[in-house]
Design an enzyme around this catalytic site. Structure first.
Site, PDB file in Angstrom:
ATOM      1  N   PRO A   1       0.799  -1.212   0.000  1.00 33.32           N
ATOM      2  CA  PRO A   1       0.000   0.000   0.000  1.00 33.32           C
ATOM      3  C   PRO A   1       0.839   1.274   0.000  1.00 33.32           C
ATOM      4  CG  PRO A   1      -0.142  -1.201   2.105  1.00 33.32           C
ATOM      5  CD  PRO A   1       1.053  -1.661   1.366  1.00 33.32           C
ATOM      6  N   GLU A   2       0.563   2.101  -0.961  1.00 37.25           N
ATOM      7  CA  GLU A   2       1.077   3.461  -0.964  1.00 37.25           C
ATOM      8  C   GLU A   2      -0.121   4.362  -0.664  1.00 37.25           C
ATOM      9  OE1 GLU A   2       3.679   4.329  -4.316  1.00 37.25           O
ATOM     10  OE2 GLU A   2       4.005   2.193  -4.630  1.00 37.25           O
TER      11      GLU A   2
ATOM     12  N   HIS B   1      -3.087 -15.496   8.067  1.00 36.35           N
ATOM     13  CA  HIS B   1      -2.335 -14.276   8.374  1.00 36.35           C
ATOM     14  C   HIS B   1      -3.219 -13.151   8.897  1.00 36.35           C
ATOM     15  CE1 HIS B   1       1.237 -16.094   6.770  1.00 36.35           C
ATOM     16  NE2 HIS B   1       0.601 -16.384   5.656  1.00 36.35           N
TER      17      HIS B   1
ATOM     18  N   ARG C   1       3.579 -10.804   5.731  1.00 36.29           N
ATOM     19  CA  ARG C   1       4.992 -10.550   6.052  1.00 36.29           C
ATOM     20  C   ARG C   1       5.182  -9.887   7.413  1.00 36.29           C
ATOM     21  NH1 ARG C   1       7.681  -8.134   0.619  1.00 36.29           N
ATOM     22  NH2 ARG C   1       9.584  -8.450   1.800  1.00 36.29           N
TER      23      ARG C   1
END
Length: 285
Positions: free
Chosen positions: A2-3, A104, A123
């Site tokens: 995400p930006e 996750h 991650r």
DNA sequence: AGGGGGACCTGTGCGC
DNA sequence: TGCGCACAGGTCCCCC
């Protein structure tokens, strides 16, 4: 993942289901994210009502009714999944971890209308922390972040001023959140292409008309991406489950060896500060 | 002081 | 099919 455009898309999706509603339960499955969840995280949220959800750079800010602010970052692989609770009588019911997609999902928020918001982050580069309205501006994660690129007051002159004296390549300078907030690898590549500026150009040479051009390119690329619901690479989706589609509008990112949309010369890839840069060596100077 | 490199994690896709 | 490597949207810490 995400930006700024993706985080903004997530913010809008969350605001629609969380604002004005109480948090009835917080279940932490894994608290060892990029940094450990703060002590008492779940207790601080439980029973509070979400007043507003804002965004600063790539951070989400959940403002609660007692002045608590939850600071959340999605890292590289974080996403928020919104779903109606399977059993509204058991608001802390969590999907079977062995089920696909559940592995996750580290934090589960249940809000008053039976909706679950699940923070997924394979991650675990994401994080969440607590602040208050009083301490927010001085929080270490936020204190040195530069101006929001979409603010009206952020113009070419303001960008130029922040690049003055910077010997680093313009690509690296734009990734530095202290210079301008919210840009990441994709949108820096896209903005530099739109502005016809080489990613290798020394940042301090981007002044005057070049800075104006770059500033306009940054704004238009970000606005177009937000309009498109962000970019969906791999598994990233907006909270609603809808995918963004701006990735179809990438002019250079991820297009090594493909023809430049402007001049048809092959797009080049190079590595700067450990990150891939995609650009057209003919169009960008 | 500022900038580059490595570290932090897991997953995926590709070449052999 | 299996293995190993390269690479991925971000940031922080350390060292030069």
């Amino acid at each position: 993942m995400p930006e700024l455009p993706e985080v903004e898309t997530v913010r809008r999706g969350l605001a629609a289901v969380m604002e004005g509603r109480p948090i009835v339960n917080v279940l932490v499955r894994r608290g060892d994210l990029r940094r450990p969840l703060p002590e008492g995280f779940a207790a601080a949220l439980t029973g509070r009502t979400v007043i507003a959800i804002d965004r600063r750079a790539k951070y989400l800010l959940f403002r609660l009714d007692d002045g608590t602010v939850v600071i959340a970052h999605l890292g590289m692989s974080g996403s928020m999944v919104i779903e109606q609770a399977v059993d509204s009588q058991a608001p802390d019911a969590f999907p079977d971890p062995n089920m696909a997609g559940g592995k996750h999902e580290h934090i589960v928020f249940s809000v008053g209308n039976g909706t679950q918001i699940r923070f997924s982050d394979p991650r675990r580069f994401g994080l969440m922390d607590l602040a208050t309205e009083e301490t927010l501006a001085d929080h270490p994660l936020l204190a040195s972040i530069g101006p929001e690129p979409l603010e009206e007051s952020f113009d070419g002159a303001a960008l130029a001023a922040r690049l003055t004296g910077k010997r680093t390549p313009i690509k690296s300078a734009l990734l530095d959140q202290r210079i301008v907030a919210g840009l990441g690898n994709i949108y820096v590549c896209e903005a530099l292409f739109a502005a016809a500026l080489s990613p290798r150009r020394s940042a301090h040479t981007v002044q005057g008309g070049r800075a104006d051009r770059l500033l306009r390119s940054i704004k238009s690329v970000l606005l177009a991406a937000i309009e498109a619901g962000g970019s969906t690479l791999r598994d990233h989706v907006a909270p609603s489950g809808e995918i963004g589609y701006f990735q179809h509008n990438f002019q250079v990112y991820g297009r090594e060896d493909e023809p430049c949309p402007s001049c048809a010369q092959p797009i080049h890839r190079l590595v700067q500060a450990g990150r891939s840069t995609f650009f057209c060596s003919r169009c960008q100077r």
